[in-house]
Write an enzyme that holds these catalytic residues in place. Sequence first.
Site, PDB file in Angstrom:
ATOM      1  N   GLN A  44      67.407  -1.917  37.080  1.00 50.63           N
ATOM      2  CA  GLN A  44      68.445  -2.017  36.058  1.00 50.63           C
ATOM      3  C   GLN A  44      68.765  -3.498  35.803  1.00 50.63           C
ATOM      4  O   GLN A  44      68.862  -4.250  36.763  1.00 50.63           O
ATOM      5  CB  GLN A  44      69.724  -1.304  36.531  1.00 50.63           C
ATOM      6  CG  GLN A  44      70.694  -1.045  35.403  1.00 50.63           C
ATOM      7  CD  GLN A  44      71.945  -0.294  35.863  1.00 50.63           C
ATOM      8  OE1 GLN A  44      72.339  -0.348  37.014  1.00 50.63           O
ATOM      9  NE2 GLN A  44      72.580   0.403  34.955  1.00 50.63           N
TER      10      GLN A  44
ATOM     11  N   PRO B 166      71.538  -7.529  45.446  1.00 51.36           N
ATOM     12  CA  PRO B 166      72.534  -8.217  44.598  1.00 51.36           C
ATOM     13  C   PRO B 166      73.754  -7.406  44.171  1.00 51.36           C
ATOM     14  O   PRO B 166      74.706  -7.976  43.637  1.00 51.36           O
ATOM     15  CB  PRO B 166      71.726  -8.636  43.362  1.00 51.36           C
ATOM     16  CG  PRO B 166      70.481  -7.831  43.369  1.00 51.36           C
ATOM     17  CD  PRO B 166      70.241  -7.341  44.761  1.00 51.36           C
ATOM     18  N   TYR B 167      73.743  -6.080  44.375  1.00 55.98           N
ATOM     19  CA  TYR B 167      74.850  -5.253  43.898  1.00 55.98           C
ATOM     20  C   TYR B 167      75.531  -4.523  45.055  1.00 55.98           C
ATOM     21  O   TYR B 167      74.997  -4.457  46.154  1.00 55.98           O
ATOM     22  CB  TYR B 167      74.345  -4.244  42.854  1.00 55.98           C
ATOM     23  CG  TYR B 167      73.788  -4.922  41.620  1.00 55.98           C
ATOM     24  CD1 TYR B 167      74.644  -5.435  40.641  1.00 55.98           C
ATOM     25  CD2 TYR B 167      72.416  -5.092  41.442  1.00 55.98           C
ATOM     26  CE1 TYR B 167      74.148  -6.094  39.518  1.00 55.98           C
ATOM     27  CE2 TYR B 167      71.908  -5.751  40.321  1.00 55.98           C
ATOM     28  CZ  TYR B 167      72.784  -6.246  39.357  1.00 55.98           C
ATOM     29  OH  TYR B 167      72.303  -6.898  38.259  1.00 55.98           O
ATOM     30  N   GLY B 168      76.690  -3.948  44.776  1.00 59.31           N
ATOM     31  CA  GLY B 168      77.385  -3.148  45.786  1.00 59.31           C
ATOM     32  C   GLY B 168      76.607  -1.876  46.051  1.00 59.31           C
ATOM     33  O   GLY B 168      76.415  -1.461  47.187  1.00 59.31           O
TER      34      GLY B 168
ATOM     35  N   MET C 283      73.482   0.901  43.906  1.00 60.05           N
ATOM     36  CA  MET C 283      72.683   1.232  42.729  1.00 60.05           C
ATOM     37  C   MET C 283      72.367   2.709  42.795  1.00 60.05           C
ATOM     38  O   MET C 283      71.844   3.189  43.797  1.00 60.05           O
ATOM     39  CB  MET C 283      71.403   0.384  42.697  1.00 60.05           C
ATOM     40  CG  MET C 283      70.480   0.706  41.521  1.00 60.05           C
ATOM     41  SD  MET C 283      71.288   0.364  39.921  1.00 60.05           S
ATOM     42  CE  MET C 283      70.477   1.605  38.898  1.00 60.05           C
ATOM     43  N   GLU C 284      72.667   3.410  41.693  1.00 67.06           N
ATOM     44  CA  GLU C 284      72.668   4.862  41.672  1.00 67.06           C
ATOM     45  C   GLU C 284      71.277   5.477  41.513  1.00 67.06           C
ATOM     46  O   GLU C 284      71.099   6.439  40.770  1.00 67.06           O
ATOM     47  CB  GLU C 284      73.573   5.338  40.539  1.00 67.06           C
ATOM     48  CG  GLU C 284      73.103   4.971  39.127  1.00 67.06           C
ATOM     49  CD  GLU C 284      73.566   3.645  38.575  1.00 67.06           C
ATOM     50  OE1 GLU C 284      73.477   3.457  37.355  1.00 67.06           O
ATOM     51  OE2 GLU C 284      74.020   2.788  39.354  1.00 67.06           O
TER      52      GLU C 284
ATOM     53  N   HIS D 100      81.575   6.007  43.673  1.00 67.65           N
ATOM     54  CA  HIS D 100      81.088   5.520  42.377  1.00 67.65           C
ATOM     55  C   HIS D 100      79.626   5.921  42.175  1.00 67.65           C
ATOM     56  O   HIS D 100      79.262   6.459  41.122  1.00 67.65           O
ATOM     57  CB  HIS D 100      81.260   3.991  42.314  1.00 67.65           C
ATOM     58  CG  HIS D 100      80.844   3.387  41.008  1.00 67.65           C
ATOM     59  ND1 HIS D 100      81.716   3.232  39.953  1.00 67.65           N
ATOM     60  CD2 HIS D 100      79.649   2.935  40.576  1.00 67.65           C
ATOM     61  CE1 HIS D 100      81.061   2.701  38.926  1.00 67.65           C
ATOM     62  NE2 HIS D 100      79.807   2.508  39.287  1.00 67.65           N
ATOM     63  N   GLU D 101      78.790   5.654  43.179  1.00 66.33           N
ATOM     64  CA  GLU D 101      77.356   5.956  43.020  1.00 66.33           C
ATOM     65  C   GLU D 101      77.110   7.458  42.927  1.00 66.33           C
ATOM     66  O   GLU D 101      76.250   7.912  42.169  1.00 66.33           O
ATOM     67  CB  GLU D 101      76.530   5.341  44.156  1.00 66.33           C
ATOM     68  CG  GLU D 101      76.697   3.823  44.338  1.00 66.33           C
ATOM     69  CD  GLU D 101      76.572   3.008  43.064  1.00 66.33           C
ATOM     70  OE1 GLU D 101      75.871   3.439  42.124  1.00 66.33           O
ATOM     71  OE2 GLU D 101      77.179   1.916  42.987  1.00 66.33           O
TER      72      GLU D 101
ATOM     73  N   HIS E 156      77.716   8.613  39.428  1.00 68.42           N
ATOM     74  CA  HIS E 156      76.618   8.299  38.507  1.00 68.42           C
ATOM     75  C   HIS E 156      75.582   9.428  38.413  1.00 68.42           C
ATOM     76  O   HIS E 156      74.819   9.471  37.457  1.00 68.42           O
ATOM     77  CB  HIS E 156      75.901   7.028  38.959  1.00 68.42           C
ATOM     78  CG  HIS E 156      76.427   5.774  38.339  1.00 68.42           C
ATOM     79  ND1 HIS E 156      76.563   5.609  36.972  1.00 68.42           N
ATOM     80  CD2 HIS E 156      76.810   4.601  38.890  1.00 68.42           C
ATOM     81  CE1 HIS E 156      77.023   4.390  36.721  1.00 68.42           C
ATOM     82  NE2 HIS E 156      77.180   3.753  37.874  1.00 68.42           N
TER      83      HIS E 156
ATOM     84  N   GLU F 127      79.352   3.327  32.769  1.00 70.96           N
ATOM     85  CA  GLU F 127      80.249   2.776  33.793  1.00 70.96           C
ATOM     86  C   GLU F 127      81.703   3.198  33.642  1.00 70.96           C
ATOM     87  O   GLU F 127      82.370   3.457  34.645  1.00 70.96           O
ATOM     88  CB  GLU F 127      80.122   1.255  33.849  1.00 70.96           C
ATOM     89  CG  GLU F 127      78.726   0.782  34.279  1.00 70.96           C
ATOM     90  CD  GLU F 127      78.274   1.309  35.640  1.00 70.96           C
ATOM     91  OE1 GLU F 127      79.106   1.834  36.406  1.00 70.96           O
ATOM     92  OE2 GLU F 127      77.072   1.194  35.943  1.00 70.96           O
TER      93      GLU F 127
ATOM     94  N   ASP G  66      71.418  -9.144  31.851  1.00 72.77           N
ATOM     95  CA  ASP G  66      71.937  -9.687  33.115  1.00 72.77           C
ATOM     96  C   ASP G  66      73.087 -10.660  32.873  1.00 72.77           C
ATOM     97  O   ASP G  66      74.017 -10.743  33.669  1.00 72.77           O
ATOM     98  CB  ASP G  66      70.832 -10.401  33.913  1.00 72.77           C
ATOM     99  CG  ASP G  66      69.843  -9.430  34.552  1.00 72.77           C
ATOM    100  OD1 ASP G  66      70.191  -8.240  34.711  1.00 72.77           O
ATOM    101  OD2 ASP G  66      68.733  -9.858  34.891  1.00 72.77           O
TER     102      ASP G  66
ATOM    103  N   TYR H 189      83.058  -1.386  32.931  1.00 69.73           N
ATOM    104  CA  TYR H 189      83.673  -0.548  33.956  1.00 69.73           C
ATOM    105  C   TYR H 189      85.158  -0.357  33.673  1.00 69.73           C
ATOM    106  O   TYR H 189      85.650   0.768  33.582  1.00 69.73           O
ATOM    107  CB  TYR H 189      83.532  -1.202  35.336  1.00 69.73           C
ATOM    108  CG  TYR H 189      82.122  -1.373  35.850  1.00 69.73           C
ATOM    109  CD1 TYR H 189      81.637  -0.579  36.888  1.00 69.73           C
ATOM    110  CD2 TYR H 189      81.283  -2.356  35.334  1.00 69.73           C
ATOM    111  CE1 TYR H 189      80.354  -0.743  37.390  1.00 69.73           C
ATOM    112  CE2 TYR H 189      79.992  -2.521  35.821  1.00 69.73           C
ATOM    113  CZ  TYR H 189      79.529  -1.720  36.848  1.00 69.73           C
ATOM    114  OH  TYR H 189      78.261  -1.882  37.327  1.00 69.73           O
TER     115      TYR H 189
END
Length: 613
Positions: A133, A263-265, A267-268, A292-293, A296, A315, A372, A380
């Site tokens: 993504q 790099p992210y908290g 990813m779903e 959150h995930e 998704h 989001e 990006d 969000y």
Amino acid sequence: MADPCSFSCVSSCVTKHLNLALALDFERRVIRGKVALTVEALRDRFSALTLDSRDLQIVSVSANGQAARFTMGPKHSFKGTPLDITLPFDLSRGQHVIVEVTYETSPSATALQWLTPAQTAGKTQPYLFSQCQAHHCRSMIPCQDTPSVKHTYYAQVSVPKDLVAVMSAMRDGQEVDPQDSSRIVYRFRQPVPMPSYLIAIVAGALESREIGPRSRVWSEKEFVDKAAFEFSETETMLKTAEDLAGPYVWGQYDILVLPPSFPYGGMENPCLTFATPTLLAGDKSLSNVIAHEISHSWTGNLVTNKTWEHFWLNEGHTVYLERMIGRSLESEQFRQFKAMGGWKDLQDSVNTFGANNPLTNLVPSLQDVDPDDAFSSVPYEKGFALLYHLEELLGGPEVFMGFVKSYIQMFAYGSATTDEWKNYLFTYFKDKVDVLNKVDWNGWMFTPGMPPVKNQYDTTLADACIALSQRWIKAKDGDLSSFKESDVKTLSSHQIIEFLSLLLQEEPLPLTHVKKMQQLYDLNASMNAEIRFRWLRLCVRARWEEAVPMAMKMATEQGRMKFTRPLFKEVFNFEKYRDEAVRMFVAHRAAMHPVTSGLVAKDLKLDANTASL
């Protein structure tokens, strides 16, 4: 409706299925791949198609087994290179063709991060993970790399026999590689159609533990038990989400804890959520990322934004669902408290981008914009704020959740635009059209800055945070003796995060105050990444020099952009340590994820290729 981030021709054909054979080469840091795309023609006399690619070496292309001519177009800065394929025959509308591309990825593929053994927890085996993504799948697989196209996939992945491979799909067995007995082939199938950005692959010295009837947690063995504890509520959250949004259609729901450079908290990725190790706080307080995930699985994966300009559909709805899960498992007051924190995050993003920046629109134009660069809290939290505003206008959480569930059913297995969402909203609430017509749609959707309406949230859980932060803001040096260790003892970690966030919204505190806060509350000792991140920013802003090495350590020993980018920026803005921030970045750049290093370089005003000052 064209996707400004893709070269592929979605009006003339769509991909229905991908069949992948991938061989991972850790020495050369490339994937040798063969992808067979089942493509359906959408018009008669169909004989040419364009796929997205980025830094791929194309070896050959065939169509139904016959050689096909192909050319590579000019390279675009972030969209990559169009792969133009001419079929050796015509198709009529509705016919399928299997287009097979043999290729190799580049060592600098933006979707992939290859880690040396030294960059892993176990220190003995290398590791690979992907993050596709928004528009990076094309650097791993030539495809129609747009969220408007959904397909199933099957994959075979060959890795050295000491490694385990997992993908965003159901596991379908493994065997010794018939071509090389020192390797294993892992097989995967994804029977639910999904967009290319959700294709994901990981290979490393992975272990797993069962955490529920349809869930396992995967990670290196050093983290696996800690992760199994941290994510033990997963099945409860899944059931809660199903009660709200309908049945979970993806079969398995596993969680993979990645190395720190992810790099992210989260990813779903379907069947296999990716999670940052910064969630392993030891107290389950950061489980909102998993909520959150999980959410998704409905909003994003089952119903997908048609282009990245409509990212808020993914989001905003996912944050709304995540907070509804929090409401069921905690309380309505907890949901309100989280919504307040989200509004603050939105203010921070608007301040960072500038209140007139069109990228703060709920629906931005991404013509010639790298997705990006557009990534922020806006889709969000502005998205959530709009949905909450509508909830209040239309009859409360139960009523509005009825709409969200119906919207998911209506667009399931497909992709939607903002207009399609809005038309469905007006259809669903046809008795309340007068209310909907009073909404300032242009102000919400196409106007930069903060939303036209400020929602009023219940402050019960925030009041203690507000009161304590106000005491610190107003305190003179003579008042510091009135603060006690016990001030924070009754606060949850969520509330301590909020207390620090409130202080970050004000002018920097005097150094005396921050030192006193450390003496009493010992925030340096906190292992909760969300607390530590805000505390270190507060310290650097107060020009506490001892905090600079701690801030730089946190910025470099994990790579979650939410933490790494602001920490680098804070130190960079401390004039005395500006060069130190740049020096640390240059020293650690090679170990960073390519997307992270590119964005931090921009934050530090370096050009993308600066190897030194």
